[in-house]
Design a protein around this motif. Structure first.
Motif, PDB file in Angstrom:
ATOM      1  N   UNK A  24      -1.551   2.304  -5.010  1.00  0.00           N
ATOM      2  CA  UNK A  24      -2.260   3.718  -4.359  1.00  0.00           C
ATOM      3  C   UNK A  24      -3.215   4.080  -3.481  1.00  0.00           C
ATOM      4  N   UNK A  25      -2.724   3.769  -2.108  1.00  0.00           N
ATOM      5  CA  UNK A  25      -4.763   3.581  -1.362  1.00  0.00           C
ATOM      6  C   UNK A  25      -5.296   4.875  -0.922  1.00  0.00           C
ATOM      7  N   UNK A  26      -4.628   6.349  -1.113  1.00  0.00           N
ATOM      8  CA  UNK A  26      -4.132   7.456  -0.541  1.00  0.00           C
ATOM      9  C   UNK A  26      -2.879   8.608  -1.805  1.00  0.00           C
ATOM     10  N   UNK A  27      -3.848   9.636  -2.130  1.00  0.00           N
ATOM     11  CA  UNK A  27      -2.954  11.014  -2.420  1.00  0.00           C
ATOM     12  C   UNK A  27      -2.682  11.774  -1.669  1.00  0.00           C
ATOM     13  N   UNK A  28      -2.464  12.822  -1.291  1.00  0.00           N
ATOM     14  CA  UNK A  28      -1.803  14.198  -0.551  1.00  0.00           C
ATOM     15  C   UNK A  28      -1.426  15.580  -1.009  1.00  0.00           C
ATOM     16  N   UNK A  29      -1.516  16.258  -1.176  1.00  0.00           N
ATOM     17  CA  UNK A  29      -1.221  17.546  -1.870  1.00  0.00           C
ATOM     18  C   UNK A  29      -0.153  18.669  -1.074  1.00  0.00           C
ATOM     19  N   UNK A  44       2.539   8.985 -10.972  1.00  0.00           N
ATOM     20  CA  UNK A  44       3.488   8.079  -9.557  1.00  0.00           C
ATOM     21  C   UNK A  44       1.981   7.203  -9.355  1.00  0.00           C
ATOM     22  N   UNK A  45       0.819   7.600  -9.359  1.00  0.00           N
ATOM     23  CA  UNK A  45      -0.196   6.902  -9.107  1.00  0.00           C
ATOM     24  C   UNK A  45      -0.249   5.816 -10.321  1.00  0.00           C
ATOM     25  N   UNK A  46       0.406   6.423 -11.221  1.00  0.00           N
ATOM     26  CA  UNK A  46      -0.114   5.488 -12.943  1.00  0.00           C
ATOM     27  C   UNK A  46       1.345   4.262 -12.899  1.00  0.00           C
ATOM     28  N   UNK A  47       2.508   4.511 -12.661  1.00  0.00           N
ATOM     29  CA  UNK A  47       3.520   4.547 -12.873  1.00  0.00           C
ATOM     30  C   UNK A  47       3.350   2.900 -12.016  1.00  0.00           C
ATOM     31  N   UNK A  48       2.681   2.808 -10.499  1.00  0.00           N
ATOM     32  CA  UNK A  48       2.741   2.467  -9.165  1.00  0.00           C
ATOM     33  C   UNK A  48       1.326   1.348  -9.371  1.00  0.00           C
ATOM     34  N   UNK A  78       0.624  -1.098  -0.293  1.00  0.00           N
ATOM     35  CA  UNK A  78       0.131   0.351  -0.209  1.00  0.00           C
ATOM     36  C   UNK A  78       1.012   0.547   0.153  1.00  0.00           C
ATOM     37  N   UNK A  79       0.885   2.072  -0.861  1.00  0.00           N
ATOM     38  CA  UNK A  79       1.326   3.346  -0.666  1.00  0.00           C
ATOM     39  C   UNK A  79       0.737   4.403  -0.777  1.00  0.00           C
ATOM     40  N   UNK A  80       0.779   5.749  -0.537  1.00  0.00           N
ATOM     41  CA  UNK A  80       0.284   6.968   0.002  1.00  0.00           C
ATOM     42  C   UNK A  80       1.193   7.761  -1.054  1.00  0.00           C
ATOM     43  N   UNK A  81       0.867   8.282  -1.726  1.00  0.00           N
ATOM     44  CA  UNK A  81       1.718   9.531  -3.059  1.00  0.00           C
ATOM     45  C   UNK A  81       1.551  10.828  -2.758  1.00  0.00           C
ATOM     46  N   UNK A  82       2.768  11.431  -1.878  1.00  0.00           N
ATOM     47  CA  UNK A  82       2.402  13.473  -1.498  1.00  0.00           C
ATOM     48  C   UNK A  82       3.146  13.775  -2.863  1.00  0.00           C
TER      49      UNK A  82
END
Length: 217
Positions: A28-33, A17-21, A3-7
């Motif tokens: 990708x369980x969530x993104x943060x800005x 990054x979400x597309x790559x992973x 499980x990955x969080x992309x920030x």
């Protein structure tokens, strides 16, 4: 399932990054800005790994890293940046990053870094590893070598043997093949070594080992 969080403060980068992973069978369980969203996102989604941009407007990635270290069981963190200076790499490692990658790293390298950090390994890109070693080599405080050598005295022979390979950035599997140990045994020795030395990441362990002059063999 990892499980990955992309920030990242750039929505396009988060999407890329979400597309790559996702294409590499990672979730990708969530993104943060921004950095101030990291701790709440980790508490809500429990990622194994955080891909963390270091340069954000409200809270920097380094400050977010410090906040994550206060959590009971923080996830592994891979620091991301478009322009990595030696000082940036060293600061990220000191703050507790388990890995460091440039944003233009190829998809396979990013996915492999995530898998390694999720498995308890470190993941420094070649340029970041070079920055870290240059910093240690240029350290004018020679007393730190003796301090590092004294710190390593608490480790067993087996822990020292596997720790000696950490600055080279080798995986548990690679260290196991070189020392005739299983992956799980290598991981256990390194976990005990880090606990004894009071560090939380392999990158921090690598600094102590390299500074002490410990070498394989």
């Amino acid at each position: 399932m990892i499980r990955v969080l992309v920030v990242d403060d750039d929505a396009l980068v988060r999407t890329l990054l979400t597309t790559i992973l996702t294409a590499q069978d990672l979730t990708v369980v969530a993104q943060a800005a921004d950095g101030d969203e990291v701790v709440p996102a980790v508490q809500a989604h429990h990622p194994d790994v955080v891909l963390l941009d270091l340069h954000m407007p409200r809270m920097s990635g380094l400050d977010a890293l410090a906040a994550l270290r206060e959590l009971p069981s923080p996830p592994g963190v891979i620091a991301l940046t478009s322009f990595g200076t030696d000082e940036t790499v060293v600061a990220a490692v000191r703050a507790g990053a388990s890995g460091f990658l440039a944003k233009d790293a190829d998809p396979a390298q990013i996915a492999e870094a995530v898998r390694r950090v999720a498995d308890g390994d470190g993941a420094l890109g070649r340029a970041a590893a070079g920055s870290l070693l240059r910093h240690v080599a240029a350290d004018p405080d020679r007393g730190r070598r003796e301090e590092a050598q004294r710190a390593l005295e608490v480790l067993t022979d087996a822990e020292l043997e596997v720790a000696a390979y950490v600055p080279a950035g080798l995986s548990n599997q690679a260290i196991g093949e070189l020392t005739y140990r299983s992956d799980s045994t290598v991981k256990a020795h390194l976990s005990r070594a880090m606990a004894k030395l009071g560090v939380t990441t392999r990158s921090q362990l690598a600094v102590i080992v390299d500074r002490a002059g410990l070498r394989p063999g």
